[in-house]
Design a protein around this motif. Structure first.
Motif, PDB file in Angstrom:
ATOM      1  N   LYS A  94     -47.650  52.156  -7.119  1.00  0.00           N
ATOM      2  CA  LYS A  94     -46.857  52.799  -8.163  1.00  0.00           C
ATOM      3  C   LYS A  94     -47.503  54.031  -8.798  1.00  0.00           C
ATOM      4  N   ARG A  95     -48.840  54.191  -8.670  1.00  0.00           N
ATOM      5  CA  ARG A  95     -49.535  55.259  -9.391  1.00  0.00           C
ATOM      6  C   ARG A  95     -50.703  55.805  -8.586  1.00  0.00           C
ATOM      7  N   VAL A  96     -51.186  56.957  -9.060  1.00  0.00           N
ATOM      8  CA  VAL A  96     -52.489  57.492  -8.648  1.00  0.00           C
ATOM      9  C   VAL A  96     -53.372  57.308  -9.869  1.00  0.00           C
ATOM     10  N   ILE A  97     -54.519  56.657  -9.687  1.00  0.00           N
ATOM     11  CA  ILE A  97     -55.426  56.358 -10.792  1.00  0.00           C
ATOM     12  C   ILE A  97     -56.792  56.938 -10.475  1.00  0.00           C
ATOM     13  N   VAL A 159     -51.165  59.236  -0.774  1.00  0.00           N
ATOM     14  CA  VAL A 159     -50.236  59.513  -1.871  1.00  0.00           C
ATOM     15  C   VAL A 159     -48.852  59.799  -1.288  1.00  0.00           C
ATOM     16  N   GLN A 160     -48.799  60.631  -0.264  1.00  0.00           N
ATOM     17  CA  GLN A 160     -47.519  60.988   0.345  1.00  0.00           C
ATOM     18  C   GLN A 160     -46.845  59.771   0.984  1.00  0.00           C
ATOM     19  N   ARG A 161     -47.633  58.907   1.586  1.00  0.00           N
ATOM     20  CA  ARG A 161     -47.078  57.677   2.179  1.00  0.00           C
ATOM     21  C   ARG A 161     -46.431  56.803   1.106  1.00  0.00           C
ATOM     22  N   GLN A 162     -47.108  56.666  -0.015  1.00  0.00           N
ATOM     23  CA  GLN A 162     -46.568  55.824  -1.077  1.00  0.00           C
ATOM     24  C   GLN A 162     -45.317  56.441  -1.693  1.00  0.00           C
ATOM     25  N   ILE A 163     -45.313  57.746  -1.858  1.00  0.00           N
ATOM     26  CA  ILE A 163     -44.132  58.420  -2.400  1.00  0.00           C
ATOM     27  C   ILE A 163     -42.944  58.242  -1.463  1.00  0.00           C
ATOM     28  N   ALA A 164     -43.200  58.357  -0.165  1.00  0.00           N
ATOM     29  CA  ALA A 164     -42.144  58.217   0.838  1.00  0.00           C
ATOM     30  C   ALA A 164     -41.749  56.760   1.052  1.00  0.00           C
ATOM     31  N   GLY A 165     -42.558  55.831   0.532  1.00  0.00           N
ATOM     32  CA  GLY A 165     -42.241  54.410   0.686  1.00  0.00           C
ATOM     33  C   GLY A 165     -42.686  53.822   1.996  1.00  0.00           C
TER      34      GLY A 165
END
Length: 170
Positions: A94-97, A159-165
Motif C-alpha cells: 500500500k505504501r513506500v516507506i 514501486v511500479q509493480r505495486q502500483i500496477a497491481g
C-alpha cells in the motif's frame, strides 16, 4: 523488529526492502583508515628517528596520541555503520516507506495511489557499483529524494509493480 514491520497497517505486507549502498561508508572508512595508519606511523617514525625523552625511547604522550587516533578511527567507522543500518526502505502493498536516523528520525510514507512518478538518477560509478538516487514524486507534493540506494532500478520496478497491481515475483 524493524520500523517498517512495526508500522504496517492492517492488510498491508512488505513486498520489497532495500538499504543504503555500502558506498555511504566510504568517507568514514577512508578517514578511519588514515587515522589508523597515522596511529601506527607515529611511534614507528618516533622510534626510527631515535628521539629520546628522559631516557624513554617513546614517551607516554605519544602512546596517548596513538590511542586517541585509534579511538577516533573506530568511532568514525562505527558512525558509518550506524548511518547505513539506521536507514530502512520498503515497498509495501500500500505504501513506500523510508525511515532514516536513530536519535533524530525522519520518515517518509507515500501511499502508492498518491505516487505520480518515480525517477532514478545513477552516476557512472553508481551504475558500476549498483547505487543511485530514487526520486519519488507524489501528487501535489514535493519530490522526495532517497540517495545512495542499493539497486535503485529494482526499487523503482517494485514501486511500479505495486502500483500496477502485479504480484510479487517468485
Amino acid at each position: 523488529m524493524s520500523y517498517v514491520e512495526k508500522h504496517l497497517i492492517p492488510g498491508e505486507s512488505i513486498q520489497y526492502q532495500t538499504k543504503l549502498h555500502w558506498i555511504v561508508m566510504l568517507g568514514h572508512t577512508v578517514i578511519a583508515m588514515a587515522l589508523a595508519l597515522l596511529a601506527v606511523a607515529i611511534p614507528t617514525v618516533w622510534a626510527s628517528l631515535g628521539i629520546k625523552a628522559r631516557g624513554h625511547s617513546i614517551p607516554g604522550a605519544v602512546y596517548f596520541g596513538v590511542l586517541v587516533c585509534f579511538a577516533v578511527a573506530g568511532a568514525l567507522f562505527f558512525i558509518g555503520i550506524l548511518r547505513r543500518n539506521a536507514t530502512e526502505m520498503a515497498v509495501t502493498s500500500k505504501r513506500v516507506i523510508v525511515k532514516t536516523g536513530i536519535a533524530e528520525r525522519r520518515t517518509v510514507e507515500i501511499l502508492l495511489s498518491r505516487i505520480e512518478s518515480v525517477a532514478v538518477d545513477e552516476p557512472a560509478l553508481g551504475r558500476l557499483l549498483g547505487y543511485g538516487t530514487v526520486i519519488v514524486r507524489g501528487t501535489g507534493g514535493t519530490p522526495e529524494m532517497f540517495e545512495k540506494i542499493y539497486h535503485p532500478l529494482e526499487f523503482r520496478e517494485q514501486v511500479q509493480r505495486q502500483i500496477a497491481g502485479w504480484a510479487k515475483p517468485a
